[in-house]
Design a protein around this motif. Structure first.
Motif, PDB file in Angstrom:
ATOM      1  N   ASN A  36     134.440 108.659  12.557  1.00 34.55           N
ATOM      2  CA  ASN A  36     133.555 108.095  13.575  1.00 34.55           C
ATOM      3  C   ASN A  36     133.841 106.617  13.750  1.00 34.55           C
ATOM      4  O   ASN A  36     133.649 105.824  12.827  1.00 34.55           O
ATOM      5  CB  ASN A  36     132.086 108.265  13.173  1.00 34.55           C
ATOM      6  N   CYS A  37     134.289 106.248  14.938  1.00 35.98           N
ATOM      7  CA  CYS A  37     134.416 104.848  15.315  1.00 35.98           C
ATOM      8  C   CYS A  37     133.247 104.531  16.246  1.00 35.98           C
ATOM      9  O   CYS A  37     133.033 105.228  17.240  1.00 35.98           O
ATOM     10  CB  CYS A  37     135.746 104.596  16.029  1.00 35.98           C
ATOM     11  N   TYR A  38     132.494 103.499  15.917  1.00 37.38           N
ATOM     12  CA  TYR A  38     131.314 103.152  16.708  1.00 37.38           C
ATOM     13  C   TYR A  38     131.559 101.895  17.535  1.00 37.38           C
ATOM     14  O   TYR A  38     132.216 100.950  17.090  1.00 37.38           O
ATOM     15  CB  TYR A  38     130.115 102.922  15.800  1.00 37.38           C
ATOM     16  N   LEU A  39     131.023 101.903  18.743  1.00 38.78           N
ATOM     17  CA  LEU A  39     131.043 100.726  19.603  1.00 38.78           C
ATOM     18  C   LEU A  39     129.598 100.351  19.898  1.00 38.78           C
ATOM     19  O   LEU A  39     128.870 101.096  20.559  1.00 38.78           O
ATOM     20  CB  LEU A  39     131.807 101.003  20.892  1.00 38.78           C
ATOM     21  N   LYS A  73     142.558 104.542  23.060  1.00 39.73           N
ATOM     22  CA  LYS A  73     141.308 105.227  23.408  1.00 39.73           C
ATOM     23  C   LYS A  73     140.108 104.314  23.150  1.00 39.73           C
ATOM     24  O   LYS A  73     139.196 104.194  23.977  1.00 39.73           O
ATOM     25  CB  LYS A  73     141.186 106.507  22.582  1.00 39.73           C
ATOM     26  N   ILE A  74     140.103 103.659  22.016  1.00 40.06           N
ATOM     27  CA  ILE A  74     139.012 102.746  21.672  1.00 40.06           C
ATOM     28  C   ILE A  74     138.986 101.557  22.622  1.00 40.06           C
ATOM     29  O   ILE A  74     137.934 101.135  23.096  1.00 40.06           O
ATOM     30  CB  ILE A  74     139.154 102.274  20.216  1.00 40.06           C
ATOM     31  N   SER A  75     140.166 101.025  22.916  1.00 38.88           N
ATOM     32  CA  SER A  75     140.281  99.871  23.792  1.00 38.88           C
ATOM     33  C   SER A  75     139.729 100.156  25.182  1.00 38.88           C
ATOM     34  O   SER A  75     138.985  99.352  25.747  1.00 38.88           O
ATOM     35  CB  SER A  75     141.745  99.431  23.881  1.00 38.88           C
ATOM     36  N   LEU A  76     140.088 101.293  25.730  1.00 35.25           N
ATOM     37  CA  LEU A  76     139.638 101.652  27.077  1.00 35.25           C
ATOM     38  C   LEU A  76     138.115 101.778  27.139  1.00 35.25           C
ATOM     39  O   LEU A  76     137.476 101.327  28.095  1.00 35.25           O
ATOM     40  CB  LEU A  76     140.295 102.950  27.524  1.00 35.25           C
ATOM     41  N   THR A  77     137.536 102.385  26.122  1.00 34.40           N
ATOM     42  CA  THR A  77     136.081 102.533  26.080  1.00 34.40           C
ATOM     43  C   THR A  77     135.399 101.180  25.919  1.00 34.40           C
ATOM     44  O   THR A  77     134.409 100.879  26.583  1.00 34.40           O
ATOM     45  CB  THR A  77     135.668 103.468  24.931  1.00 34.40           C
ATOM     46  N   ALA A  78     135.945 100.347  25.027  1.00 35.71           N
ATOM     47  CA  ALA A  78     135.355  99.032  24.780  1.00 35.71           C
ATOM     48  C   ALA A  78     135.362  98.170  26.035  1.00 35.71           C
ATOM     49  O   ALA A  78     134.382  97.463  26.323  1.00 35.71           O
ATOM     50  CB  ALA A  78     136.103  98.336  23.648  1.00 35.71           C
ATOM     51  N   GLU A 108     145.811  96.217  15.432  1.00 38.33           N
ATOM     52  CA  GLU A 108     146.221  96.261  16.836  1.00 38.33           C
ATOM     53  C   GLU A 108     145.098  95.812  17.768  1.00 38.33           C
ATOM     54  O   GLU A 108     145.322  95.031  18.709  1.00 38.33           O
ATOM     55  CB  GLU A 108     146.674  97.677  17.206  1.00 38.33           C
ATOM     56  N   LEU A 109     143.891  96.262  17.508  1.00 36.97           N
ATOM     57  CA  LEU A 109     142.763  95.896  18.368  1.00 36.97           C
ATOM     58  C   LEU A 109     142.371  94.431  18.194  1.00 36.97           C
ATOM     59  O   LEU A 109     142.024  93.754  19.162  1.00 36.97           O
ATOM     60  CB  LEU A 109     141.572  96.802  18.075  1.00 36.97           C
ATOM     61  N   ALA A 110     142.440  93.942  16.963  1.00 34.98           N
ATOM     62  CA  ALA A 110     142.121  92.533  16.728  1.00 34.98           C
ATOM     63  C   ALA A 110     143.090  91.629  17.476  1.00 34.98           C
ATOM     64  O   ALA A 110     142.700  90.604  18.058  1.00 34.98           O
ATOM     65  CB  ALA A 110     142.151  92.229  15.230  1.00 34.98           C
TER      66      ALA A 110
END
Length: 208
Positions: free
Chosen positions: A17-20, A40-45, A69-71
């Motif tokens: 589970n990754c939470y935003l 996927k996380i980036s697009l949602t964020a 990568e996200l940081a």
């Protein structure tokens, strides 16, 4: 109290589970445990707001895999408990070698027990909860009565303690002494599986 929304993305080979966490009024987002699938996380964020930071509950590969990568992409810091840096950087200790990949973590801002982090307009209280890993932490939002528990506490269960630096007695004590002292109505968002509450787990978790 800041108005908030929490979105959950299930990512990676072990369904983490990754939470935003979105601050609705400020248009800011905090990412918790981005274990894989950075795009996927980036697009949602991006749809939710401006990313303010990345919180990591512990150093296992399925919770840190997309953090670096996200940081770098969002030019933000990621935060990890001080006892888990060596673990996060070692594929044997972070268990990525068991799944045929070599996960390395290179963003490191230390957090420690009882520290308060101000990110995205929220105040997170850091709770050191060793047992699943030696440096594992949970992030508690008192105003919202929300807890991101990583792999320390699950719905009717607790995390494994047979991985490197884990110890069952220590894990159970972390839950009983630190997490079960939180208000019963606190909503728990775990690293795997469905959400629960502190009150429910105190009454129904078979480990206690």
């Amino acid at each position: 109290m800041e108005e908030y929304k929490i979105s959950c993305l299930t990512v990676g080979m072990v369904q983490t589970n990754c939470y935003l966490l979105q601050n609705v009024s400020k248009g800011k987002v905090v990412i918790v445990d981005p274990g894989a699938e950075a795009e996927k996380i980036s697009l949602t964020a991006k749809k939710m707001g401006i990313v303010s930071g990345i919180l990591l509950t512990h150093g296992h590969f399925d919770h840190i895999g997309a953090a670096t990568e996200l940081a770098e992409k969002f030019h933000v810091n990621s935060y990890l408990g001080e006892g888990d840096f060596a673990l996060a950087k070692d594929p044997k200790l972070n268990c990525s070698n068991l799944f045929g990949c070599l996960c390395n973590y290179s963003q490191d801002v230390i957090v420690s027990d009882k520290e308060q982090l101000n990110l995205g307009g929220f105040t997170f209280h850091v709770i050191h909860t060793p047992g699943h890993t030696i440096g594992g932490v949970c992030y508690y939002l008192p105003s919202q009565k929300v807890l991101f528990s990583g792999d320390t506490l699950f719905f009717q269960s607790v995390g494994r303690s047979d991985f490197p630096t884990g110890k069952e007695e220590v894990l159970l004590n972390s839950v009983k002494e630190k997490l079960f002292s939180l208000p019963d109505e606190t909503v728990v968002y775990p690293g795997h599986g469905s959400q629960t509450t502190i009150g429910y787990e105190k009454k129904n978790n078979p480990f206690f």
